[in-house]
Design an enzyme around this catalytic site. Sequence first.
Site, PDB file in Angstrom:
ATOM      1  N   LYS A 170     -11.437  10.799  -2.745  1.00  0.00           N
ATOM      2  CA  LYS A 170     -10.055  11.266  -2.627  1.00  0.00           C
ATOM      3  C   LYS A 170      -9.126  10.210  -3.216  1.00  0.00           C
ATOM      4  O   LYS A 170      -8.572   9.365  -2.517  1.00  0.00           O
ATOM      5  CB  LYS A 170      -9.669  11.534  -1.168  1.00  0.00           C
ATOM      6  CG  LYS A 170      -8.323  12.278  -1.050  1.00  0.00           C
ATOM      7  CD  LYS A 170      -7.696  12.148   0.309  1.00  0.00           C
ATOM      8  CE  LYS A 170      -6.969  10.858   0.510  1.00  0.00           C
ATOM      9  NZ  LYS A 170      -5.786  10.686  -0.391  1.00  0.00           N
ATOM     10  N   GLU A 245     -10.313  -2.465   2.100  1.00  0.00           N
ATOM     11  CA  GLU A 245      -9.671  -3.487   1.261  1.00  0.00           C
ATOM     12  C   GLU A 245      -8.191  -3.164   1.308  1.00  0.00           C
ATOM     13  O   GLU A 245      -7.745  -2.177   0.731  1.00  0.00           O
ATOM     14  CB  GLU A 245     -10.237  -3.456  -0.159  1.00  0.00           C
ATOM     15  CG  GLU A 245      -9.891  -4.695  -0.975  1.00  0.00           C
ATOM     16  CD  GLU A 245      -8.584  -4.542  -1.741  1.00  0.00           C
ATOM     17  OE1 GLU A 245      -7.547  -5.048  -1.234  1.00  0.00           O
ATOM     18  OE2 GLU A 245      -8.587  -3.937  -2.812  1.00  0.00           O
ATOM     19  N   CYS A 279      -2.738  -6.004  -4.926  1.00  0.00           N
ATOM     20  CA  CYS A 279      -2.857  -6.557  -3.573  1.00  0.00           C
ATOM     21  C   CYS A 279      -3.130  -8.051  -3.601  1.00  0.00           C
ATOM     22  O   CYS A 279      -2.826  -8.755  -2.638  1.00  0.00           O
ATOM     23  CB  CYS A 279      -3.955  -5.831  -2.811  1.00  0.00           C
ATOM     24  SG  CYS A 279      -5.531  -5.759  -3.678  1.00  0.00           S
ATOM     25  N   GLU A 378       4.420  -7.462   2.112  1.00  0.00           N
ATOM     26  CA  GLU A 378       3.875  -7.202   0.779  1.00  0.00           C
ATOM     27  C   GLU A 378       4.875  -6.322   0.024  1.00  0.00           C
ATOM     28  O   GLU A 378       5.119  -5.178   0.403  1.00  0.00           O
ATOM     29  CB  GLU A 378       2.524  -6.496   0.897  1.00  0.00           C
ATOM     30  CG  GLU A 378       1.830  -6.288  -0.428  1.00  0.00           C
ATOM     31  CD  GLU A 378       0.463  -5.658  -0.268  1.00  0.00           C
ATOM     32  OE1 GLU A 378      -0.433  -5.966  -1.068  1.00  0.00           O
ATOM     33  OE2 GLU A 378       0.289  -4.837   0.663  1.00  0.00           O
TER      34      GLU A 378
END
Length: 473
Positions: A170, A245, A279, A378
């Site tokens: 997905k 992750e 990331c 972030e």
Amino acid sequence: MINIDKFYIGGKWVAPHGQTIHQLTNPATEEQIYPIPMADEVDVNLAVASAKAAFDSYSMTTKEERLGLLRRLLELYNAAYNEISELMVEEMGTTLAFSRAAQAWVGTAHLEATIEALEKEVFEEVRGNTLISKEAIGVCALITPWNWPMNQLVVKVAPALAVGCTIVAKPSEYSPLSSIRFAELIHEAGFPAGVYNHITGSGEVAGEALSRHPDVDMISITGSTRAGIAVARAAADTVKRVTQELGGKSANLIMRDVDLEKAVKDGVDACYINCGQACRAPARMLVPAERMEEAKRAAKEAANKHTVGDPKTAVSLGPVVNELQFHRIQSLIQSGIDEGATLVAGGIGRPKGLDRGYYVKPTVFADVTPKMTIAIEEIFGPVIALIPYETEEDAIRIANDSVYGLSGYIQCADIEKARMIARRLKVGSIWINGADWDARAPFGGYKQSGNGLEHAEWGLHDYLVIKSTAGYA
């Protein structure tokens, strides 16, 4: 591409059951380009049933059979390389040059690394009277984000296929085009029907249904920490394996013994890779407090050299992926201004001359304290925070003062000192003095950056379960 409006289930392209449509928007123009179907629970159930039905036979294939399929997939992927590169420019705004050099290349790199790892992997070993076996875990749901479409899809798909798992993939609805093309390549490579199934859908509907599905044996997700937590909660009742992750807020420690100007400029450029949408981006730059003014000048010069515009042209940065992300970045930039950081370059609004598209000014903040929002959250855009430190101990403490633990960067002329610092950073991956990314090195995080490892043989192991058979000999 002929299958934008379909899902790939059971070896066929089928019409979705779900009636919800996501209008894919080109982030460079803000124009709606394709209606993307969104899976509902019926679609999820069909895809999982297809993968479950294919598992018994596919998991019994030989290593040589699976190697043949993966080598064929690699050939087809490389033949479609330029097409895949162009699709990623269209769907998520990465520049064409970067897409060809990195976004598409990592797909090749992960396939090559997985094939090499599979060639070396030993799946059975007799110890005394006992057989130790490594077996495919089962049906795997692979949930991937939009920012590195091929990297994060292939790094999961390749090892799962390599060890004999079957898959429901997905990918994000914000970068579906390259993933649809990849599913077509899987079909062309000759993988048996049902081994690989592709749907698009929201995390709240399709992701939730996959996570709690009793016939899914493993979930692997790359995404935000929030999404990773939601998946783990939904998966808990069925006690399936979950690997994650997730987010990062990586520190770049610049020690006093390096060329500060070069280290700062290199650090800014590294943070802005993929328009900051990575990331592992080194978004916190730690510099000696007494040299902050020098660092400001170097960072401003580096930021101002970045050109922003149409990603199909010779610019260094295109747009960020969508309107939601654009406004989130703008809000975080404003928080830096409001909380008293020094705005060195960039700031609020689009770059001059761009009145359409989700373009963000390459932004530098200095004199940032570790408790400011821009030092904690972030941002996922071309925004870097320069944080002063007094001593090496201070730098290590600031670097580790984060809920995340994905990556770290060290610029240090004394290699022994760099190694010592690396041992003390609570992160999963470290790059010393601009070392290259390596598809054969393990990648994963500490703390709220997730669990599990990806890349090469490390990736294979997450899709295997260990069985012991006593009396075998």
